[in-house]
Motif scaffolding. Structure first.
Motif, PDB file in Angstrom:
ATOM      1  N   ALA A  77      -6.915  26.158  85.893  1.00 15.16           N
ATOM      2  CA  ALA A  77      -7.745  25.882  87.063  1.00 15.16           C
ATOM      3  C   ALA A  77      -8.879  26.891  87.164  1.00 15.16           C
ATOM      4  CB  ALA A  77      -6.893  25.904  88.328  1.00 15.16           C
ATOM      5  N   ARG A  78      -8.564  28.149  86.881  1.00 14.87           N
ATOM      6  CA  ARG A  78      -9.594  29.192  86.905  1.00 14.87           C
ATOM      7  C   ARG A  78     -10.646  28.944  85.843  1.00 14.87           C
ATOM      8  NH1 ARG A  78      -8.949  32.618  83.074  1.00 14.87           N
ATOM      9  NH2 ARG A  78      -7.244  33.941  83.805  1.00 14.87           N
ATOM     10  N   MET A  79     -10.227  28.484  84.665  1.00 11.81           N
ATOM     11  CA  MET A  79     -11.197  28.156  83.618  1.00 11.81           C
ATOM     12  C   MET A  79     -12.148  27.058  84.084  1.00 11.81           C
ATOM     13  SD  MET A  79     -10.624  26.615  79.758  1.00 11.81           S
ATOM     14  CE  MET A  79     -10.272  28.189  78.977  1.00 11.81           C
ATOM     15  N   ALA A  80     -11.622  26.041  84.737  1.00 15.22           N
ATOM     16  CA  ALA A  80     -12.470  24.959  85.234  1.00 15.22           C
ATOM     17  C   ALA A  80     -13.496  25.485  86.230  1.00 15.22           C
ATOM     18  CB  ALA A  80     -11.609  23.879  85.883  1.00 15.22           C
ATOM     19  N   LEU A  81     -13.072  26.393  87.107  1.00 14.71           N
ATOM     20  CA  LEU A  81     -13.982  26.967  88.099  1.00 14.71           C
ATOM     21  C   LEU A  81     -15.040  27.829  87.437  1.00 14.71           C
ATOM     22  CD1 LEU A  81     -14.700  27.486  91.084  1.00 14.71           C
ATOM     23  CD2 LEU A  81     -13.106  29.428  91.019  1.00 14.71           C
ATOM     24  N   PHE A  82     -14.630  28.674  86.495  1.00 10.20           N
ATOM     25  CA  PHE A  82     -15.582  29.549  85.822  1.00 10.20           C
ATOM     26  C   PHE A  82     -16.580  28.752  84.984  1.00 10.20           C
ATOM     27  CE2 PHE A  82     -14.137  34.191  85.728  1.00 10.20           C
ATOM     28  CZ  PHE A  82     -13.573  34.106  86.991  1.00 10.20           C
ATOM     29  N   ALA A  83     -16.095  27.724  84.299  1.00 11.89           N
ATOM     30  CA  ALA A  83     -16.997  26.903  83.485  1.00 11.89           C
ATOM     31  C   ALA A  83     -17.995  26.158  84.364  1.00 11.89           C
ATOM     32  CB  ALA A  83     -16.186  25.914  82.650  1.00 11.89           C
ATOM     33  N   THR A  84     -17.531  25.688  85.510  1.00 12.71           N
ATOM     34  CA  THR A  84     -18.415  25.021  86.468  1.00 12.71           C
ATOM     35  C   THR A  84     -19.533  25.956  86.895  1.00 12.71           C
ATOM     36  OG1 THR A  84     -16.629  23.627  87.311  1.00 12.71           O
ATOM     37  CG2 THR A  84     -18.518  23.967  88.759  1.00 12.71           C
ATOM     38  N   THR A  85     -19.163  27.174  87.233  1.00 12.84           N
ATOM     39  CA  THR A  85     -20.131  28.161  87.694  1.00 12.84           C
ATOM     40  C   THR A  85     -21.078  28.566  86.569  1.00 12.84           C
ATOM     41  OG1 THR A  85     -18.446  29.004  89.222  1.00 12.84           O
ATOM     42  CG2 THR A  85     -20.373  30.386  88.846  1.00 12.84           C
ATOM     43  N   GLY A 107     -13.992  39.613  89.832  1.00 16.41           N
ATOM     44  CA  GLY A 107     -15.065  40.493  90.282  1.00 16.41           C
ATOM     45  C   GLY A 107     -16.197  40.572  89.278  1.00 16.41           C
ATOM     46  N   LEU A 108     -15.854  40.736  88.005  1.00 19.79           N
ATOM     47  CA  LEU A 108     -16.856  40.809  86.948  1.00 19.79           C
ATOM     48  C   LEU A 108     -17.584  39.480  86.791  1.00 19.79           C
ATOM     49  CD1 LEU A 108     -18.121  42.478  84.659  1.00 19.79           C
ATOM     50  CD2 LEU A 108     -16.293  41.652  83.155  1.00 19.79           C
ATOM     51  N   GLY A 109     -16.814  38.382  86.886  1.00 20.30           N
ATOM     52  CA  GLY A 109     -17.418  37.060  86.744  1.00 20.30           C
ATOM     53  C   GLY A 109     -18.431  36.773  87.835  1.00 20.30           C
ATOM     54  N   TYR A 110     -18.079  37.102  89.087  1.00 20.73           N
ATOM     55  CA  TYR A 110     -19.007  36.831  90.187  1.00 20.73           C
ATOM     56  C   TYR A 110     -20.223  37.747  90.116  1.00 20.73           C
ATOM     57  CZ  TYR A 110     -21.035  36.008  94.704  1.00 20.73           C
ATOM     58  OH  TYR A 110     -21.926  35.695  95.707  1.00 20.73           O
ATOM     59  N   TRP A 111     -20.002  39.002  89.715  1.00 16.68           N
ATOM     60  CA  TRP A 111     -21.121  39.928  89.579  1.00 16.68           C
ATOM     61  C   TRP A 111     -22.094  39.426  88.516  1.00 16.68           C
ATOM     62  CZ3 TRP A 111     -22.559  42.977  85.314  1.00 16.68           C
ATOM     63  CH2 TRP A 111     -23.576  43.909  85.566  1.00 16.68           C
ATOM     64  N   THR A 112     -21.548  38.968  87.382  1.00 14.72           N
ATOM     65  CA  THR A 112     -22.390  38.459  86.306  1.00 14.72           C
ATOM     66  C   THR A 112     -23.141  37.212  86.747  1.00 14.72           C
ATOM     67  OG1 THR A 112     -20.837  39.325  84.651  1.00 14.72           O
ATOM     68  CG2 THR A 112     -22.406  37.648  83.922  1.00 14.72           C
ATOM     69  N   TYR A 113     -22.431  36.308  87.420  1.00 17.57           N
ATOM     70  CA  TYR A 113     -23.061  35.079  87.912  1.00 17.57           C
ATOM     71  C   TYR A 113     -24.218  35.400  88.857  1.00 17.57           C
ATOM     72  CZ  TYR A 113     -23.653  31.043  91.017  1.00 17.57           C
ATOM     73  OH  TYR A 113     -24.178  30.040  91.778  1.00 17.57           O
ATOM     74  N   SER A 114     -23.985  36.309  89.808  1.00 19.69           N
ATOM     75  CA  SER A 114     -25.026  36.677  90.766  1.00 19.69           C
ATOM     76  C   SER A 114     -26.204  37.344  90.067  1.00 19.69           C
ATOM     77  CB  SER A 114     -24.453  37.615  91.837  1.00 19.69           C
ATOM     78  OG  SER A 114     -23.420  36.991  92.558  1.00 19.69           O
ATOM     79  N   LEU A 115     -25.903  38.220  89.104  1.00 19.08           N
ATOM     80  CA  LEU A 115     -26.950  38.928  88.378  1.00 19.08           C
ATOM     81  C   LEU A 115     -27.823  37.956  87.601  1.00 19.08           C
ATOM     82  CD1 LEU A 115     -28.037  41.763  87.565  1.00 19.08           C
ATOM     83  CD2 LEU A 115     -26.529  41.632  85.581  1.00 19.08           C
ATOM     84  N   ALA A 122     -13.426  19.161  82.159  1.00 24.02           N
ATOM     85  CA  ALA A 122     -13.377  18.656  80.785  1.00 24.02           C
ATOM     86  C   ALA A 122     -13.079  19.782  79.800  1.00 24.02           C
ATOM     87  CB  ALA A 122     -14.703  17.974  80.429  1.00 24.02           C
ATOM     88  N   LEU A 123     -13.669  20.944  80.031  1.00 21.95           N
ATOM     89  CA  LEU A 123     -13.413  22.081  79.163  1.00 21.95           C
ATOM     90  C   LEU A 123     -11.951  22.518  79.264  1.00 21.95           C
ATOM     91  CD1 LEU A 123     -14.567  24.177  77.203  1.00 21.95           C
ATOM     92  CD2 LEU A 123     -15.094  25.620  79.190  1.00 21.95           C
ATOM     93  N   ALA A 124     -11.429  22.558  80.485  1.00 24.13           N
ATOM     94  CA  ALA A 124     -10.020  22.916  80.667  1.00 24.13           C
ATOM     95  C   ALA A 124      -9.109  21.896  79.983  1.00 24.13           C
ATOM     96  CB  ALA A 124      -9.689  23.003  82.160  1.00 24.13           C
ATOM     97  N   LEU A 125      -9.495  20.627  80.048  1.00 22.76           N
ATOM     98  CA  LEU A 125      -8.718  19.571  79.402  1.00 22.76           C
ATOM     99  C   LEU A 125      -8.698  19.748  77.888  1.00 22.76           C
ATOM    100  CD1 LEU A 125      -7.251  16.820  79.341  1.00 22.76           C
ATOM    101  CD2 LEU A 125      -9.512  15.726  79.419  1.00 22.76           C
TER     102      LEU A 125
END
Length: 286
Positions: A137-145, A51-59, A258-261
């Motif tokens: 997997a979550r790290m890869a998604l967050f880093a992508t975003t 929730g915090l991650g998506y809010w920050t991304y949108s902001l 790559a970051l997750a790796l």
């Protein structure tokens, strides 16, 4: 004398760890090693983090100045570059699909909803069935975003539907359907010139790769691969992106994996499915 029967937080036997290590108590390396060791996700923390991650991304995404002039200039450059290379298919796809009302309306809703629904569903699936792989997997998604925000800031880009004289159809407005946050009455809530990279592609490809690598049924693997391919057609048909925006999304996802790796020393799907939990306190917390 038999080996100790270590069980996971899900009540399943844990996979044996190499060299006498456990998932929660690595043999050495100190605090950094512990941070880099997969741990069982905690529901309250994940809900808060997402929730915090998506809010920050949108902001942050919507706080990027809407550089209309530069965004239109960049869009014109991409469109002319594609034309010179003979790969400018967006206009033809947009008009062809727009002529089939039920199909384009379906794509409008697809664009507006599945982007979130499928991503959240895959996260829930990982959390429950692949807890040992979830964090990576979550790290890869967050880093992508996260890295996509750099693209929005340094390369403002107008979507095809906003190009003056481009001849593209804004399918949400044309068919009066609820769709893109960047169309119609919702346009003021979203940065309309943050089209590069496409996170519809970044997220959908993350979902597709994750499903294809971890799901067992062949039909599930096929759907996983079909999802990002369909999303590519949708973002082009609705004139929300150039197909080169999809390339940008793929590059962001590459960085994420790559970051997750680097952090976990292997890709998410190669980690153990479950993590051991010899600490009774962790079981109580569950």
């Amino acid at each position: 004398m038999g080996d100790a029967n270590v069980r996971t937080l899900e009540g399943r036997p844990a996979a044996p760890q190499p060299n006498g290590e456990s998932a929660d108590h690595p043999s050495g390396g100190g605090r950094l090693a512990r941070l880099r060791t997969p741990r069982a996700p905690r529901l309250w923390f994940e809900i808060l983090l997402i929730g915090l991650g998506y809010w920050t991304y949108s902001l942050v995404r919507n706080a990027v100045p809407e550089q209309k002039t530069q965004a239109l200039r960049n869009a014109d450059w991409i469109w002319r570059a594609e034309q010179s290379l003979g790969v400018a298919v967006e206009h033809s796809v947009n008009h062809a699909v727009n002529s089939v009302t039920w199909l384009i309306v379906s794509m409008n809703y697809y664009y507006a909803t599945l982007h979130f629904i499928v991503t959240i569903a895959v996260l829930v699936w990982l959390y429950h069935w692949h807890p040992g792989r979830y964090a990576a997997a979550r790290m890869a998604l967050f880093a992508t975003t996260g890295v996509a925000l750099l693209g929005y800031y340094f390369y403002p880009l107008a979507p095809p539907r906003l190009m003056p004289g481009g001849g593209f159809v804004d399918t949400v407005i044309k068919h009066d359907t609820w769709g893109s946050m960047a169309s119609g009455n919702l346009a003021s809530m979203s940065n309309q010139y943050a089209a590069m990279p496409s996170m519809h592609i970044g997220w959908s490809l993350w979902c597709g790769i994750t499903i294809a690598l971890l799901a067992k049924p062949l039909w599930a693997k096929a759907l996983g691969l079909l999802y990002p391919a369909t999303t590519l057609v949708v973002i082009v048909a609705t004139a929300n992106h150039f197909w080169l925006d999809a390339v940008g999304g793929i590059l962001c996802l590459t960085f994420g994996f790559a970051l997750a790796l680097v952090w976990y020393r292997t890709l998410p799907h190669r980690l153990a499915r479950y993590v051991s939990a010899p600490d009774a306190n962790l079981l109580k917390a569950r």
